[in-house]
Design a protein around this motif. Structure first.
Motif, PDB file in Angstrom:
ATOM      1  N   GLU A  65     -14.875   8.024  38.633  1.00  0.00           N
ATOM      2  CA  GLU A  65     -16.171   8.322  39.250  1.00  0.00           C
ATOM      3  C   GLU A  65     -16.025   8.596  40.733  1.00  0.00           C
ATOM      4  O   GLU A  65     -16.693   9.453  41.296  1.00  0.00           O
ATOM      5  N   GLY A  66     -15.128   7.844  41.353  1.00  0.00           N
ATOM      6  CA  GLY A  66     -15.010   7.993  42.802  1.00  0.00           C
ATOM      7  C   GLY A  66     -14.173   9.181  43.239  1.00  0.00           C
ATOM      8  O   GLY A  66     -14.491   9.853  44.222  1.00  0.00           O
ATOM      9  N   ALA A  67     -13.097   9.470  42.494  1.00  0.00           N
ATOM     10  CA  ALA A  67     -12.169  10.500  42.963  1.00  0.00           C
ATOM     11  C   ALA A  67     -11.257  10.948  41.829  1.00  0.00           C
ATOM     12  O   ALA A  67     -11.023  10.199  40.879  1.00  0.00           O
ATOM     13  N   ASP A  68     -10.761  12.170  41.945  1.00  0.00           N
ATOM     14  CA  ASP A  68      -9.769  12.670  40.993  1.00  0.00           C
ATOM     15  C   ASP A  68      -8.364  12.478  41.568  1.00  0.00           C
ATOM     16  O   ASP A  68      -8.153  12.604  42.765  1.00  0.00           O
ATOM     17  N   MET A  69      -7.444  12.176  40.647  1.00  0.00           N
ATOM     18  CA  MET A  69      -6.078  11.895  41.098  1.00  0.00           C
ATOM     19  C   MET A  69      -5.058  12.595  40.212  1.00  0.00           C
ATOM     20  O   MET A  69      -5.266  12.748  39.013  1.00  0.00           O
ATOM     21  N   LEU A  70      -3.975  13.003  40.854  1.00  0.00           N
ATOM     22  CA  LEU A  70      -2.798  13.471  40.138  1.00  0.00           C
ATOM     23  C   LEU A  70      -1.778  12.356  40.361  1.00  0.00           C
ATOM     24  O   LEU A  70      -1.430  12.071  41.512  1.00  0.00           O
ATOM     25  N   VAL A  71      -1.307  11.723  39.278  1.00  0.00           N
ATOM     26  CA  VAL A  71      -0.460  10.538  39.427  1.00  0.00           C
ATOM     27  C   VAL A  71       0.963  10.863  38.987  1.00  0.00           C
ATOM     28  O   VAL A  71       1.189  11.293  37.855  1.00  0.00           O
ATOM     29  N   LEU A  72       1.923  10.664  39.879  1.00  0.00           N
ATOM     30  CA  LEU A  72       3.330  10.983  39.619  1.00  0.00           C
ATOM     31  C   LEU A  72       4.106   9.707  39.329  1.00  0.00           C
ATOM     32  O   LEU A  72       4.176   8.810  40.172  1.00  0.00           O
ATOM     33  N   THR A  73       4.701   9.636  38.127  1.00  0.00           N
ATOM     34  CA  THR A  73       5.510   8.472  37.757  1.00  0.00           C
ATOM     35  C   THR A  73       6.835   8.926  37.151  1.00  0.00           C
ATOM     36  O   THR A  73       7.027  10.104  36.860  1.00  0.00           O
ATOM     37  N   GLY A  74       7.724   7.977  36.935  1.00  0.00           N
ATOM     38  CA  GLY A  74       9.021   8.299  36.332  1.00  0.00           C
ATOM     39  C   GLY A  74       9.954   7.110  36.442  1.00  0.00           C
ATOM     40  O   GLY A  74       9.644   6.131  37.125  1.00  0.00           O
ATOM     41  N   ASP A  75      11.064   7.192  35.745  1.00  0.00           N
ATOM     42  CA  ASP A  75      12.009   6.074  35.737  1.00  0.00           C
ATOM     43  C   ASP A  75      13.202   6.289  36.656  1.00  0.00           C
ATOM     44  O   ASP A  75      14.063   5.431  36.780  1.00  0.00           O
ATOM     45  N   HIS A  76      13.266   7.463  37.279  1.00  0.00           N
ATOM     46  CA  HIS A  76      14.467   7.765  38.049  1.00  0.00           C
ATOM     47  C   HIS A  76      14.138   8.476  39.345  1.00  0.00           C
ATOM     48  O   HIS A  76      13.171   9.222  39.427  1.00  0.00           O
ATOM     49  N   GLN A  77      14.981   8.237  40.340  1.00  0.00           N
ATOM     50  CA  GLN A  77      15.000   9.059  41.533  1.00  0.00           C
ATOM     51  C   GLN A  77      16.163  10.046  41.360  1.00  0.00           C
ATOM     52  O   GLN A  77      16.987   9.882  40.470  1.00  0.00           O
ATOM     53  N   ALA A  78      16.205  11.071  42.196  1.00  0.00           N
ATOM     54  CA  ALA A  78      17.346  11.986  42.168  1.00  0.00           C
ATOM     55  C   ALA A  78      18.628  11.210  42.457  1.00  0.00           C
ATOM     56  O   ALA A  78      18.591  10.139  43.055  1.00  0.00           O
ATOM     57  N   GLN A  79      19.747  11.764  42.017  1.00  0.00           N
ATOM     58  CA  GLN A  79      21.028  11.077  42.156  1.00  0.00           C
ATOM     59  C   GLN A  79      21.820  11.517  43.387  1.00  0.00           C
ATOM     60  O   GLN A  79      22.926  11.057  43.602  1.00  0.00           O
ATOM     61  N   ASP A  80      21.257  12.442  44.165  1.00  0.00           N
ATOM     62  CA  ASP A  80      21.983  12.917  45.343  1.00  0.00           C
ATOM     63  C   ASP A  80      20.977  13.428  46.369  1.00  0.00           C
ATOM     64  O   ASP A  80      19.812  13.655  46.055  1.00  0.00           O
ATOM     65  N   ASN A  81      21.463  13.615  47.594  1.00  0.00           N
ATOM     66  CA  ASN A  81      20.576  14.016  48.694  1.00  0.00           C
ATOM     67  C   ASN A  81      19.806  15.291  48.416  1.00  0.00           C
ATOM     68  O   ASN A  81      18.597  15.340  48.583  1.00  0.00           O
ATOM     69  N   GLU A  82      20.529  16.334  48.039  1.00  0.00           N
ATOM     70  CA  GLU A  82      19.875  17.614  47.835  1.00  0.00           C
ATOM     71  C   GLU A  82      18.803  17.505  46.759  1.00  0.00           C
ATOM     72  O   GLU A  82      17.746  18.115  46.858  1.00  0.00           O
ATOM     73  N   GLY A  83      19.097  16.726  45.724  1.00  0.00           N
ATOM     74  CA  GLY A  83      18.129  16.538  44.653  1.00  0.00           C
ATOM     75  C   GLY A  83      16.821  15.965  45.168  1.00  0.00           C
ATOM     76  O   GLY A  83      15.741  16.417  44.783  1.00  0.00           O
ATOM     77  N   HIS A  84      16.896  14.996  46.062  1.00  0.00           N
ATOM     78  CA  HIS A  84      15.671  14.427  46.629  1.00  0.00           C
ATOM     79  C   HIS A  84      14.828  15.515  47.298  1.00  0.00           C
ATOM     80  O   HIS A  84      13.612  15.578  47.121  1.00  0.00           O
ATOM     81  N   TYR A  85      15.483  16.360  48.065  1.00  0.00           N
ATOM     82  CA  TYR A  85      14.745  17.418  48.766  1.00  0.00           C
ATOM     83  C   TYR A  85      14.143  18.416  47.777  1.00  0.00           C
ATOM     84  O   TYR A  85      12.977  18.781  47.855  1.00  0.00           O
TER      85      TYR A  85
END
Lengths: 249, 249, 249, 249
Positions: free
Chosen positions: C78-98
């Motif tokens: 009712e108050g706001a719409d959201m796009l929610v990002l979830t997951g079990d992993h982060q990237a495994q290397d620097n470039e992947g994060h970017y």
């Protein structure tokens, strides 16, 4: 040398083949199983896959060098045709796993493969008598279809499936190519021909081929001899050390 | 700076040259051997190879910096012409090994190289008196051709051959460029000029040049002095430690 | 498989949505908070993001495999719409994060997102009673706007913010997309549902939605039971070991 | 976000400027020296350089986030104009060092830079009284030109020069851009403002600017206080531990 390069060595016309993958992993179960098929059946080397993501290495046998890579063999049996993927190495980095698995699936599709079976082991942490085989599949229909032949467990394998076997499921699904992974229970301490046999017994029922197990049995007996010796030496007080196992393998 | 960049420094016209590779590795055998050729013969620096896969580093001598990379020297002898590849570094990652070896072979082909010899050491784990040289080759004809001059053993080197030497065999074969690797036995603990001499004695017979070994002998004697001192200090009870060896090298 | 690939699964028309990110990190605070939103509200899976920079892995549940990746859910409240990002992993290397963060921001912009909230934890090194929430923002206006709701501290977090949360701030700023990171204080030793609740209480005030916390409370109580047991076992003399915590998590 | 991205923030017209680089390294000598110039002179931020080869991280100050990267400041002095490069991070991998250094040199050339000075420290392994400054240069003419001002030693620095400082020499030479590296002797155990002053005293003579050192002296005195305390605590029996030094830095 491209990032991944598939070299075609022979043209074969397989009839509705399945892809069988058996690369190094827990207990070398998948590798033993796939190599057993190549020993028992007539097999034609149809392609080799090289990649900059493999170790920069050649193997040497009797003075002849061979660049490390994966091999695809065509196997025709009365029951079913198979494309069998074997090799001594997995990719050395994350991206390599993805790129190599994609190249494997490309070649599989060129051969009209409509079903993929990845073979492997699942570690139990203790020596075992009854070799269960558990499975995972890339779509619900396939789970249903395989349920009479193999066990699907609620929370196993706990850590998911990694490497080429895992990505055959993951990338296979994204291509709409039904893929299953059959995992033989194994201690995780030993190269395990018995677990490989358990996996093959499930596979032959599903795929519909007929194979003997004499040579795997022999290898299993050799392993048992070695284990017995270690247990005697150590008074059966502790699991064999890594050093022992490297020797055993 | 491209991933790999070859800078041509001099135009030379070699007659049917062979490529000799000697980069850092076990006992620095290959590097010592290749550098010995450059000391004993007139050598022209014909190209340098730079790469983002080398360490981000310059060496400094008398205040002058030099970007790390590989060097190709042209050597003309009465018996044969050679392109000699030396350097202080291997690539720092898998892909780099592949890319750099491909660039090396590109330059070799531009110079009309029809045969490649990679030089290296194979570790025995103990100090040795008789310096055997074992070999591996990229095709059966070459194995046959070299068999009178060098030993091919059934299962050696056990772990295959890694780095640029290994890939010269692997990628050389894929280009149809006959390639052999000559490996001098060496303890693996020490920089080993004697092993380098053993390798060169095989190489000169195969390639057909004539070289003296006085300076390698001198270096070998210096090494022996150091080893003797260490053995005295330690009562010859244990192999020299890493610390000692770093000092020795 | 591209380096990063976003697969759109459903078309939704959100009204001026905010992006909420909650990936694994310190105390799993962000992940717990974002997943709590998906449990409490009706959520539609709108996209999955795959990448060669994630582990080469599938998860398996009841026999069905799923390639690891991130998920975007649409949540309308009712108050706001959201796009929610979830997951079990982060990237495994620097470039992947970017690369992955850039792809996340691309999708956010396609959905008309005008504000990003990254959720996470900040480790205090000791068990805590009062769960403070500190913040960082990508522009001065946003700092000012959020100041009534959350604490900005002079030198915290001391080591900056790493991973996708950090880059949402860094790359968000470069796109002119106002981005804030809300970080719940947490010991750093435990999966911390109480810290997740503290973060959500700040978030709901800022974004303007209304949510209950019963299930998070239950999870917090379970955690407290476990901590109590460990403290009893260890006589409360030392912080729980990594081994314990892996079990707890 | 490209692999390396240079964001121009201000247009300045410098007169025959030199590039001064001072990034983190041994004793933080280069970084202290370059930052001292920015404190003592009027400096205009002209560009920031971002890269996927930096850590995936933002720093946070008073709640405001800032993506990690390098900064170029323009400094005009009576004696000479300078472009000063500073930052908190080096690249996280080999390729990044090469790509970032190339981008630095691109920007330097756009500003008409005709001479590059990389500043750093060279570790001696012991606390020192006399702060020598040694140098390396990318061409013989520059060695000759600098010899009246700074010491060039036969075998130093022994391990060459790594990171951006090293590659400014290596890649600078390849562009025909005369580059020197000035390295202040420093124990290697401590952040060393005295070594930074020694380097700046050489630099100001070479480049021709005039700067005071009061603030560096203050910092040096603070460091001396801390060292004294540690020596008292430890009875001066052993060099300060890593733990101490992290605190000191």
């Amino acid at each position: 040398m491209d990032e991944v390069h598939t070299e075609v060595l022979a043209e074969v016309a397989l009839s509705d083949p399945v892809l069988i993958e058996g690369l190094p992993g827990v207990g070398h179960v998948g590798k033993l199983a796939a190599e057993h098929l190549l020993e028992e059946f007539d097999a034609t080397l149809v392609a080799r896959l090289y990649s900059r993501h493999f170790p920069p290495q050649v193997t040497v046998e009797n003075g002849r060098s061979k660049l490390v890579g994966l091999e695809f063999h065509a196997v025709e049996t009365e029951g079913a045709d198979m494309l069998v993927l074997t090799g001594d190495h997995q990719a050395q980095d994350n991206e390599g796993h993805y790129l190599i698995t994609d190249a494997v699936l490309d070649l599989a599709e060129e051969h009209g493969v409509s079903r993929v079976y990845a073979l492997g082991g699942v570690p139990t942490g203790e020596l075992i008598d009854e070799y269960g085989v558990i499975a995972a599949a890339s779509d619900d229909l396939l789970v249903e279809e395989l349920e009479p032949h193999v066990e699907f467990r609620e929370d196993e394998p706990a850590g998911g499936i990694v490497g080429v076997s895992g990505l055959l499921l993951g990338l296979g699904e994204r291509r709409g190519l039904p893929t299953a992974c059959l995992m033989g229970e194994t201690s995780g301490y030993l190269v395990d021909p018995k677990s490989a046999r358990a996996v093959l017994e499930v596979l032959q029922e599903i795929v519909g081929f007929d194979v003997g197990y004499d040579s795997l049995e022999e290898r299993a007996e050799e392993m048992e001899e070695v284990v017995k010796k270690i247990q005697e030496m150590e008074g059966a007080q502790q699991p064999p050390s890594d050093e022992d196992l490297r020797y055993i393998g």
